[in-house]
Design an enzyme around this catalytic site. Structure first.
Site, PDB file in Angstrom:
ATOM      1  CD  GLN A  31      -0.840  -0.727   3.704  1.00  0.00           C
ATOM      2  OE1 GLN A  31      -2.064  -0.710   3.722  1.00  0.00           O
ATOM      3  NE2 GLN A  31      -0.112  -1.278   4.665  1.00  0.00           N
ATOM      4  CG  ASP A  86      -1.457   2.080  14.471  1.00  0.00           C
ATOM      5  OD1 ASP A  86      -1.766   1.883  15.657  1.00  0.00           O
ATOM      6  OD2 ASP A  86      -2.244   1.860  13.522  1.00  0.00           O
ATOM      7  CG  ASP A 137      -2.960 -13.234   5.165  1.00  0.00           C
ATOM      8  OD1 ASP A 137      -3.783 -13.073   6.101  1.00  0.00           O
ATOM      9  OD2 ASP A 137      -3.299 -13.400   3.989  1.00  0.00           O
ATOM     10  CG  ASP A 155      -6.290  -1.742  14.490  1.00  0.00           C
ATOM     11  OD1 ASP A 155      -7.109  -1.145  13.769  1.00  0.00           O
ATOM     12  OD2 ASP A 155      -5.372  -1.160  15.109  1.00  0.00           O
TER      13      ASP A 155
HETATM   14  N1  AG3 Z   1      -7.987   0.815  11.495  1.00  0.00           N
HETATM   15  C1  AG3 Z   1      -9.330   1.172  11.070  1.00  0.00           C
HETATM   16  C2  AG3 Z   1      -9.323   2.285  10.057  1.00  0.00           C
HETATM   17  C3  AG3 Z   1     -10.599   2.480   9.356  1.00  0.00           C
HETATM   18  C4  AG3 Z   1     -10.614   3.822   8.713  1.00  0.00           C
HETATM   19  N2  AG3 Z   1     -11.624   3.918   7.761  1.00  0.00           N
HETATM   20  C5  AG3 Z   1     -12.067   5.064   7.233  1.00  0.00           C
HETATM   21  N3  AG3 Z   1     -11.580   6.181   7.617  1.00  0.00           N
HETATM   22  N4  AG3 Z   1     -12.968   4.969   6.306  1.00  0.00           N
HETATM   23  C6  AG3 Z   1      -7.168   1.851  11.958  1.00  0.00           C
HETATM   24  C7  AG3 Z   1      -5.841   1.369  12.422  1.00  0.00           C
HETATM   25  C8  AG3 Z   1      -5.453   2.019  13.677  1.00  0.00           C
HETATM   26  N5  AG3 Z   1      -4.568   1.228  14.455  1.00  0.00           N
END
Ligand code: AG3
Length: 278
Positions: A31, A86, A137, A155
């Site tokens: 990404q 993160d 994965d 997450d």
């Molecule tokens: N994980 C979920 C992010 C989703 C964001 N989506 C959006 N803005 N449409 C975030 C990772 C944080 N540790």
């Protein structure tokens, strides 16, 4: 000013942020990772143009992903965190002194490195001796487990691209098998305002696999649709009456937040029937 426009992955809506600085911009094998600065939110981490965390408000999401399910488990010792490169979710999980081991499964190691460099307060927990980092994965990792862990917390990025497998029935079956008796699962499942059908679908698929499934929400300023949903499931008790008192240090989550976070029975029932009329 430079402007950054975040196009919602599903809804015909975009959010615009004023950017005072671009600190990092790189395409990895998985990404595009960007770190930008906004005068209100501070540093922001973007993956493929979608906001993942900001300095100012990351704690709302990370606390609400980790603590409701961990407080509903009597003794969570072994925890798997999938994604969340993160480190914010890992940081929250480690606050539970019952936790002896955290398997931190992130597919893109460069997210971890970026967070170490630009978000030291978020990534701080990654070096804790209880944490074992596996760059792979998450679905593959969980497939190999049987009756081995107490909590699996996903997450992920939005339910598109390589994150998609983490919301399929076959993955939930692996999660169910991986969990010991009483085990719990949680994940974000998009916004009740913008993505109601996705929220409902994930609940339906979870219900095909787990005996106990529920849904709670939190308001997240930086995720499109803002009224963010979290799906949770367990092989043990329910989530609304949690079994352990809240003793971990938090800025947002507490006993009362836990109680109020779950969708009311009437709305939840209507969601499952597909009768929510918004
Ligand atoms: N994980 C979920 C992010 C989703 C964001 N989506 C959006 N803005 N449409 C975030 C990772 C944080 N540790």
């Amino acid at each position: 000013v430079i402007e950054f426009t975040e196009k919602d992955p599903y809804a015909p809506i975009a959010y615009v942020y004023e950017i005072s600085d671009v600190l990092f911009d790189k395409k990895t094998a998985y990404q595009r990772i960007q770190v930008v600065e906004n005068r209100f939110f501070g540093r922001m981490l973007l993956l493929d143009g979608i906001v993942q965390i900001t300095d100012k408000d990351e704690f709302f999401y990370h606390e609400m992903l980790a603590h409701p399910v961990l407080h509903a488990h009597p003794d969570p010792r072994r925890v798997v965190v999938i994604g969340g490169g993160d480190g914010g979710t890992v940081r929250e999980v480690l606050k539970h002194d019952t936790v002896e081991k955290v398997f931190f499964i992130e597919i893109d190691e460069e997210v971890i490195e970026t967070s170490r460099r630009f978000f030291p307060k978020v990534s701080a927990g990654i070096d804790d001796p209880r944490v074992e980092v596996r760059p792979m994965d998450g679905a593959e990792f969980v497939k190999e487990l049987a009756d081995e862990v107490d909590a699996i917390i996903v997450d992920s990025t939005d339910i598109v691209g390589f994150a998609k497998v983490l919301f399929e029935e076959s993955f939930f079956r692996s999660v169910n098998r991986a969990l010991r008796a009483g085990g719990v699962y949680a994940s974000h499942t998009e916004s009740l305002h913008f993505h109601l059908n996705i929220v409902r679908e994930v609940q339906e698929v979870l219900r095909r696999v787990f005996p106990v499934v529920d849904l709670y929400t939190a308001s997240i300023a930086t995720y499109g649709g803002n009224w963010w949903a979290f799906g949770c499931a367990s092989k043990g008790g329910g989530f609304r009456d949690k079994v352990r008192p809240c003793k971990v240090p938090t800025r947002f989550y507490d006993e009362e937040v836990h109680r109020q976070a779950f969708l009311t029975p009437r709305l939840y029932d209507r969601l499952l029937r597909g009768e929510l009329d918004w």
